[in-house]
Write a protein that holds these residues in place. Structure first.
Motif, short mmCIF file in Angstrom:
data_model
loop_
_atom_site.label_atom_id
_atom_site.label_comp_id
_atom_site.label_asym_id
_atom_site.label_seq_id
_atom_site.Cartn_x
_atom_site.Cartn_y
_atom_site.Cartn_z
N GLN A 178 0.83 -1.20 0.00
CA GLN A 178 0.00 0.00 0.00
C GLN A 178 0.87 1.26 0.00
O GLN A 178 0.61 2.21 -0.75
CB GLN A 178 -0.93 0.01 1.22
CG GLN A 178 -1.97 -1.08 1.19
CD GLN A 178 -2.60 -1.32 2.56
OE1 GLN A 178 -2.07 -0.92 3.59
NE2 GLN A 178 -3.76 -1.98 2.55
N HIS A 179 1.90 1.26 0.83
CA HIS A 179 2.79 2.42 0.89
C HIS A 179 3.53 2.61 -0.43
O HIS A 179 3.67 3.74 -0.91
CB HIS A 179 3.78 2.28 2.05
CG HIS A 179 3.20 2.66 3.37
ND1 HIS A 179 3.13 3.96 3.80
CD2 HIS A 179 2.66 1.90 4.34
CE1 HIS A 179 2.56 3.99 4.99
NE2 HIS A 179 2.26 2.75 5.34
N ARG A 180 3.99 1.52 -1.02
CA ARG A 180 4.69 1.63 -2.30
C ARG A 180 3.73 2.11 -3.39
O ARG A 180 4.12 2.88 -4.26
CB ARG A 180 5.35 0.31 -2.69
CG ARG A 180 6.56 0.02 -1.83
CD ARG A 180 7.37 -1.21 -2.23
NE ARG A 180 6.56 -2.41 -2.44
CZ ARG A 180 6.22 -2.89 -3.64
NH1 ARG A 180 6.64 -2.32 -4.74
NH2 ARG A 180 5.49 -3.98 -3.74
N ALA A 181 2.46 1.68 -3.34
CA ALA A 181 1.47 2.13 -4.31
C ALA A 181 1.25 3.64 -4.19
O ALA A 181 1.24 4.36 -5.19
CB ALA A 181 0.15 1.39 -4.12
N VAL A 182 1.10 4.11 -2.98
CA VAL A 182 0.87 5.53 -2.73
C VAL A 182 2.09 6.35 -3.19
O VAL A 182 1.94 7.46 -3.70
CB VAL A 182 0.57 5.77 -1.23
CG1 VAL A 182 0.67 7.23 -0.86
CG2 VAL A 182 -0.81 5.21 -0.88
N GLU A 183 3.27 5.78 -3.06
CA GLU A 183 4.50 6.49 -3.46
C GLU A 183 4.88 6.23 -4.93
O GLU A 183 5.97 6.60 -5.36
CB GLU A 183 5.66 6.06 -2.55
CG GLU A 183 5.46 6.41 -1.09
CD GLU A 183 5.36 7.91 -0.84
OE1 GLU A 183 6.06 8.68 -1.53
OE2 GLU A 183 4.56 8.31 0.04
N ASN A 184 4.00 5.57 -5.67
CA ASN A 184 4.24 5.25 -7.09
C ASN A 184 5.50 4.41 -7.30
O ASN A 184 6.28 4.65 -8.22
CB ASN A 184 4.33 6.53 -7.94
CG ASN A 184 3.03 7.29 -7.93
OD1 ASN A 184 1.97 6.71 -8.10
ND2 ASN A 184 3.11 8.59 -7.70
N GLU A 185 5.70 3.41 -6.45
CA GLU A 185 6.89 2.58 -6.50
C GLU A 185 6.59 1.12 -6.83
O GLU A 185 7.40 0.24 -6.57
CB GLU A 185 7.64 2.65 -5.17
CG GLU A 185 8.15 4.03 -4.84
CD GLU A 185 8.79 4.12 -3.47
OE1 GLU A 185 8.77 3.13 -2.71
OE2 GLU A 185 9.29 5.21 -3.13
N LEU A 186 5.45 0.82 -7.42
CA LEU A 186 5.11 -0.57 -7.74
C LEU A 186 5.91 -1.05 -8.95
O LEU A 186 6.24 -0.27 -9.85
CB LEU A 186 3.61 -0.70 -8.02
CG LEU A 186 2.68 -0.40 -6.85
CD1 LEU A 186 1.24 -0.64 -7.26
CD2 LEU A 186 3.03 -1.22 -5.62
N THR A 187 6.18 -2.35 -8.97
CA THR A 187 6.86 -2.94 -10.11
C THR A 187 5.84 -3.19 -11.21
O THR A 187 4.63 -3.08 -10.99
CB THR A 187 7.53 -4.29 -9.75
OG1 THR A 187 6.51 -5.25 -9.46
CG2 THR A 187 8.46 -4.14 -8.55
N ASP A 188 6.31 -3.56 -12.40
CA ASP A 188 5.40 -3.81 -13.51
C ASP A 188 4.55 -5.07 -13.29
O ASP A 188 3.59 -5.30 -14.01
CB ASP A 188 6.15 -3.90 -14.84
CG ASP A 188 7.20 -4.99 -14.87
OD1 ASP A 188 7.46 -5.62 -13.82
OD2 ASP A 188 7.76 -5.22 -15.95
N LYS A 189 4.88 -5.87 -12.27
CA LYS A 189 4.09 -7.07 -11.95
C LYS A 189 2.98 -6.78 -10.94
O LYS A 189 2.19 -7.66 -10.63
CB LYS A 189 5.00 -8.16 -11.38
CG LYS A 189 6.04 -8.66 -12.34
CD LYS A 189 6.92 -9.69 -11.68
CE LYS A 189 8.03 -10.13 -12.61
NZ LYS A 189 8.94 -11.07 -11.97
#
Length: 172
Positions: free
Chosen positions: A85-96
């Motif tokens: 959730q934190h990575r999503a909010v920070e726009n840090e998700l991988t392409d998977k």
């Protein structure tokens, strides 16, 4: 994942349980291609926790020692979901990894100062980040249970019944 089957988990030492959880954490990192939070142990009132500021996922060794494997794997994936959730909010998700814009917005708002309710609040389970994390932990526990049930066909797992009873008021 076959280690989480009740009769197996109950005979597993805390040290081996920690090794199992650490291996799962490493495999998740390899699958998704990002650095998962480091695993730590802290004796406190919580089953587990995640801290975004230092990227640590904490498990309670007393819970590892005394609770079901289902509770432990649920807790791990629940807390790991908070890192997602934190990575999503920070726009840090991988392409998977994928998240809807609506979920991202809800999480972002929930994480703002003053918008998150602690576990002692009546609102705790009903906030977006916790609803999502609870659902994720339970879904992983259920899928791992199915895997184990297929493998251990001749055995019954009473610990699964305990886990389901404990969480009967939370809908997955």
């Amino acid at each position: 994942f076959l280690n989480f089957w009740g009769p197996v988990w109950s005979k597993t030492s805390v040290e081996d349980k920690i090794k199992i959880m650490t291996e799962i954490n490493e495999r998740v990192a390899n699958i998704y291609g990002y650095s998962t939070p480091s695993l730590n142990q802290v004796n406190n009132k919580n089953y587990g926790s995640f801290a975004a500021f230092n990227w640590k996922l904490t498990l309670n060794p007393d819970v590892l020692a005394n609770d079901t494997g289902w509770e432990n794997i649920d807790t791990y994936f629940h807390e790991l979901r908070h890192s997602f959730q934190h990575r999503a909010v920070e726009n840090e998700l991988t392409d998977k990894e994928v998240v809807t814009k609506k979920s991202k917005t809800l999480w972002q708002t929930n994480f703002m100062p003053g918008n998150y309710f602690g576990g002692d609040s009546a609102y705790y389970l009903y906030q977006p980040v916790e609803e999502d994390a609870w659902r994720t932990g339970m879904l992983f526990a259920r899928e791992i249970y199915k895997l184990c049930k297929d493998h251990y066909q001749e055995q019954e797992d009473e610990s699964w019944k305990q886990y389901c009873t404990l969480h009967k008021n939370i809908i997955v």
